[in-house]
Design a protein around this motif. Structure first.
Motif, PDB file in Angstrom:
ATOM      1  N   SER A 274       0.856  -1.189   0.000  1.00 18.41           N
ATOM      2  CA  SER A 274       0.000   0.000   0.000  1.00 18.41           C
ATOM      3  C   SER A 274       0.886   1.231   0.000  1.00 18.41           C
ATOM      4  N   ALA A 275       0.299   2.331  -0.461  1.00 20.51           N
ATOM      5  CA  ALA A 275       1.038   3.598  -0.517  1.00 20.51           C
ATOM      6  C   ALA A 275       0.054   4.735  -0.324  1.00 20.51           C
ATOM      7  N   PRO A 276       0.392   5.763   0.474  1.00 17.76           N
ATOM      8  CA  PRO A 276      -0.530   6.893   0.700  1.00 17.76           C
ATOM      9  C   PRO A 276      -0.594   7.805  -0.528  1.00 17.76           C
ATOM     10  N   ILE A 277      -1.686   8.536  -0.639  1.00 14.55           N
ATOM     11  CA  ILE A 277      -1.848   9.517  -1.710  1.00 14.55           C
ATOM     12  C   ILE A 277      -2.179  10.859  -1.082  1.00 14.55           C
ATOM     13  N   GLY A 278      -1.907  11.915  -1.810  1.00 14.27           N
ATOM     14  CA  GLY A 278      -2.157  13.254  -1.304  1.00 14.27           C
ATOM     15  C   GLY A 278      -3.639  13.589  -1.272  1.00 14.27           C
ATOM     16  N   ARG A 279      -3.958  14.645  -0.546  1.00 15.58           N
ATOM     17  CA  ARG A 279      -5.345  15.075  -0.407  1.00 15.58           C
ATOM     18  C   ARG A 279      -5.674  16.276  -1.276  1.00 15.58           C
ATOM     19  N   ALA A 280      -4.752  16.643  -2.157  1.00 12.08           N
ATOM     20  CA  ALA A 280      -5.026  17.764  -3.062  1.00 12.08           C
ATOM     21  C   ALA A 280      -6.044  17.347  -4.117  1.00 12.08           C
ATOM     22  N   ALA A 281      -6.558  18.324  -4.825  1.00 14.43           N
ATOM     23  CA  ALA A 281      -7.562  18.027  -5.846  1.00 14.43           C
ATOM     24  C   ALA A 281      -6.967  17.224  -6.992  1.00 14.43           C
ATOM     25  N   GLU A 282      -5.679  17.397  -7.251  1.00 10.70           N
ATOM     26  CA  GLU A 282      -5.032  16.658  -8.338  1.00 10.70           C
ATOM     27  C   GLU A 282      -3.609  16.323  -7.932  1.00 10.70           C
ATOM     28  N   THR A 283      -3.282  15.036  -7.913  1.00  2.27           N
ATOM     29  CA  THR A 283      -1.945  14.559  -7.590  1.00  2.27           C
ATOM     30  C   THR A 283      -1.552  13.501  -8.608  1.00  2.27           C
TER      31      THR A 283
END
Length: 921
Positions: A274-283
């Motif tokens: 697993s890997a985290p993702i950002g919370r921005a509108a577009e990453t």
């Protein structure tokens, strides 16, 4: 006479015998000619090769057979430099062998069978260069080759490698190549040959990426005790599990897995991370890469899915998008949630790629916003006021709108989105109006109208009047408030533009009113057309929605809502701009796709129906069903995301089936038409046959009327020009173009009756499967003629049974070879047709005049009772339809404008007017 009969009886052949000519008897009794025996042949050959000093020793034995006694001759070997024959024996005697520049030839007498034994020396070193020989071939044979120590014999027969079975090669071929080579290593010592397959599943959640992979190694040769993977983009919590796994070591991006024991067949491992993702509108995130190391060939497949609100758009150069159903078994079942894309990559290593992660982040704001609140108010001298409040509202998440009328006013009607609404009354006296959810577009929410009609009373107006008029209060912020106040007739406003909120003309909010002005009849019409466009969009009828928007532009209407809805239609049609928000574009497609569930079911039902029709041989109906399914599929394909090819794959399969069925249907039509043309050619002269049942023509037959039958005119048959084919019989004296310009009437059974139509069997020589359709004259009275001498065709009625139809068909002279026969008579002349038309129009006009005169007294009496306009005043024009009210513009109009009104804020305008003593008029 008796003696002659007795002599003939004595000379007659006995019973059981037959007389034949003598020559025929000699031919039958001649002994058969002896067939020539086949020449002797080589039945078997046995060869052996052994290395000697300076070359190779050759020993061979050929078994030659013959039926009877014969002579055999053949080339024992081709010219080979240095070849020396040591001995050659034909049975027990020396062989007759001749050696020349072309090689050696042997000959001998064969009686039954004989063995030819030869020993020879062939110079050369097969360990350095292959030794090529051309020896006497045989039907079958065996070869044994002995190699020096440390080497192995390799033999090629007729240019192909020969495999030894139990140290013996089996072949009787002529061309041989012998060489001594290094022997192959034992199976345990050979390098392994491994084919690897990797399936990757990536699930995109709201907070992380969850990966799962299945790696398979298939050992084709040798054995393996460890496997290695070159990875990229895997999380730090990588886990590797599987049978026969001792453990794994991760060194940077390389993963080495140690096995419990060597494997010679198959290794299957499962990886999770697993890997985290950002919370921005577009990453952006990298695509995971898993490549087996040290394998002969590898295949990689990747499947994407999501179980949250984050959209994942892959950018994978070198990969191919496929349908999820076409993925191999080792790449299935690795994702969670909704699958969005499937990709395959061949080769030893997968190329890198990336994922664009798009998150829909709604803007912070109120649940609903009123773009324009437009009030149109008409007042009277008695103090009454009629208010039409028109709110252009954008609703993101509110369930209702709370509206509080001013004191003395009551709500008499509410419309939401052009439809009548039923508001509820709260305890505090406010009204709760249920709302719709605004349609999302690429450029923002669509606004919809909320129309409230209020009626109120206050004190009577004075000649000089100053008062305050309060407006309804709503629980939503208002961007622009616009008020058009019509003073009582004769009053003049004392306010000038700039006094408070009074303006000479509205400067804001025109973009919502179609450029026609809120409250006007044109704006109401434009709003109705736009609401129809919105409804068409919501039911995925994109062509109808586009037509409505085009109609609005034709009316001269334009506003933000039209542009916003057009942006959605452009997204579906593939005309969207790259500058628009990608997440909103995908969101619009997903919402439209969710509404298309009925179309998905319809396509599945049409496909099933087409398959059933194809199975029972109804190819024409099956092709029609496939065509309808393809049309539905083309509509669904517009709603797919760019990375998905599920619907395109389904449509391609349907198109392939449609072409196959269409080909079969065309073949059936051609065979049926050829069969019918062949059957008619023998029984009809100067006529042609055409099967109308094979043509899928929309509509129905139209029977022209208006002709006048000539007296004693023989019946003629109208010809249908079809380029050489037709189902109807043609007249022999037709014009050069093959057309008979005559008005048809139904065929007569005799000279006294007309109007019967008989439908025969499908074709010549075939029995009808359904009862014929006829018009029994005893079941229908003759209709009155429309024009003298022109009978009116009657509708055909089904016969009670086949037996009832047969006499009528026989009486009318119709055979089973025709689908339908229509007997026509001479067409009336132009003068006769004009006269008949004038007579009909005069008769209709006379009927209408009589009816109008009969109803005139009743109409005058009703008008005198109902009309209140007894003094001759003009009837007032009505501008209201149901609850939609257009306030009459009677008095002087005063305009007020206010910007940015908070939710729940009260708004009142100040009125200052006077009534002149003497009107200017």
């Amino acid at each position: 006479m008796v003696s002659l009969a007795l002599a003939l009886a004595l000379l007659a052949p006995p019973s059981g015998t037959a007389e034949i000519a003598g020559e025929r008897h000699r031919e039958l009794t001649r002994p058969p000619a002896e067939a020539a025996a086949p020449a002797p042949w080589v039945e078997r050959r046995e060869l052996s090769f052994a290395p000697v000093e300076g070359g190779v020793q050759l020993r061979g034995r050929w078994t030659i057979r013959s039926f009877g006694t014969g002579w055999f001759g053949g080339r024992l070997f081709a010219a080979t430099p240095g070849l020396r024959v040591v001995s050659a024996r034909w049975g027990a005697a020396p062989a007759a062998l001749r050696v020349d520049d072309e090689g050696g030839t042997v000959a001998g007498r064969v009686q039954g069978s004989v063995e030819l034994t030869v020993e020879a020396f062939v110079p050369g070193d097969p360990a350095r260069a292959a030794l090529a020989l051309q020896l006497l071939p045989a039907v079958r044979g065996s070869i044994v080759a002995t190699a020096p120590a440390g080497l192995a014999a390799a033999l090629r027969v007729d240019g192909a490698d020969s495999r030894a079975i139990r140290d013996r090669h089996w072949s009787g071929a002529q061309a041989l190549e012998l060489s001594f080579v290094t022997p192959p290593a034992p199976a345990a010592d050979r390098p392994p040959v491994v084919v690897a397959k990797v399936g990757i599943g990536l699930t995109v959640g709201d907070a992380d990426l969850r990966g799962r992979a299945r790696a398979v190694w298939e050992v084709r040769q040798g054995e393996i005790s460890t496997v290695e993977l070159q990875t990229a983009g895997l999380g730090g919590d990588l886990e590797v599990v599987g049978a026969n796994v001792r453990g794994f070591v991760r060194e940077g991006e390389r993963v080495r897995v140690d096995l419990q024991a060597p494997v010679r067949d198959r290794v299957e491992l499962e990886l999770r991370w697993s890997a985290p993702i950002g919370r921005a509108a577009e990453t952006r995130a990298g695509l995971p890469t898993i490549a087996p190391v040290g394998v002969f060939h590898s295949e990689v497949a990747l499947q994407l899915a999501r179980d949250g609100e984050v959209e994942a758009v892959p950018d994978a150069p070198g990969w191919s998008y496929v349908a999820a159903a076409t993925l191999p078994a080792w790449a299935q079942g690795l994702v969670e949630g909704t699958a969005t894309a499937a990709l395959v990559q061949g080769g030893s290593q997968a190329t890198g790629g990336s994922l664009s992660l798009l998150r829909f982040v709604p803007l912070e704001g109120p649940p609903m916003v009123v773009d324009v609140a437009a009030y149109t108010i008409a007042t009277s001298r008695e103090g009454r006021a009629l208010v039409r409040a028109h709110y252009e509202l954008r609703n993101e998440r509110a369930a209702h709108l709370r509206l509080t009328p001013p004191p003395g006013f009551k709500v008499i009607g509410v419309r939401v989105g052009g439809q009548t609404a039923a508001p509820a009354r709260a305890k505090d006296g406010s009204w709760i109006v249920p709302l719709l959810r605004s349609v999302e577009t690429v450029t923002g929410l669509l606004s919809f109208p909320v129309e409230v009609i209020l009626l109120g009373e206050s004190s009577e107006w004075h000649r000089r009047e100053t008062r305050e008029l309060r407006l309804p209060t709503i629980d939503a912020p208002i961007a622009v408030s616009r008020l058009t106040l019509h003073l009582p007739p004769g009053y003049r406003s004392r306010k000038q533009p700039g006094d408070g909120d009074v303006v000479a003309a509205f400067t804001r909010g025109e973009g919502i009113t179609y450029g026609l002005g809120v409250g006007e009849v044109g704006a109401a019409q434009a709003d109705a057309v736009f609401q129809d466009a919105v409804q068409a969009w919501m039911r995925n009828d994109f062509s109808a929605a586009q037509d409505k928007l085009d109609a609005l532009r034709g009316m001269g209407a334009k506003n933000e809502n039209i542009a916003r809805l057009q942006s959605n239609l452009d997204v579906v049609a593939g005309k969207s701009s790259g500058s628009q928000d990608m997440s909103l574009q995908r969101r619009v497609r997903e919402q439209a796709k969710a509404r298309a569930y009925a179309d998905v079911q319809a396509q599945a039902a049409l496909k099933k129906q087409a398959e059933e029709e194809r199975a029972r041989g109804d190819y024409a109906a099956s092709a029609s069903s496939y065509e309808q399914a393809i049309a539905v599929g083309d509509k669904l394909a517009q709603l797919e995301q760019t990375e998905s090819v599920e619907q395109k794959t389904t449509n391609a399969a349907l198109a392939e089936d449609f072409r196959a069925v269409q080909t079969k249907s065309s073949g059936v039509k051609q065979r049926r038409r050829a069969r019918k043309i062949g059957g008619k050619a023998q029984t009809s002269t100067g006529s042609s046959v055409y099967d109308f049942d094979d043509d899928a023509v929309a509509g129905s037959f139209t029977t022209p009327t208006g002709g006048t039958a000539a007296a004693n005119q023989p019946p003629r048959v109208a010809k249908v020009p079809v380029g050489g084919e037709g189902e109807f019989e043609t007249s022999a004296d037709a014009g050069h173009d093959g057309l008979v310009d005559e008005a048809p009437v139904y065929g007569e059974r005799d000279a006294a009756s007309a109007g019967d139509v008989a439908v025969g069997a499908p074709g010549a020589g075939q029995e009808a499967e359904k009862p014929a359709v006829v018009t029994p004259p005893q079941q229908m009275p003759a209709p009155p003629p429309d024009v003298a001498g022109t009978p009116v065709p009657r509708e055909p009625m089904p016969a009670n049974s086949v037996e009832d139809a047969e006499p009528l068909r026989a009486a009318s002279g119709v055979t089973r070879n025709f689908a339908e026969v229509v007997v026509v008579q001479r067409r009336a002349t132009l003068k006769e047709r004009v006269a008949a038309g004038r007579a009909r129009r005069a008769e209709r006009q006379q009927t209408l005049d009589t009816k109008f005169k009969a109803e005139a007294p009743k109409r005058d009496e009703a008008d005198s009772k109902d009309s209140p306009n007894l003094g001759g005043m003009p009837t007032p024009e009505v501008h209201a339809s149901a609850l939609s009210v257009v306030v009459p513009a009677v008095g002087e109009a005063v305009r007020y404008q206010r910007l940015l009104l908070p939710a729940g804020a009260a708004y009142a305008v100040e009125i200052s007017a006077k009534e002149p003593l003497i009107a200017k008029e």
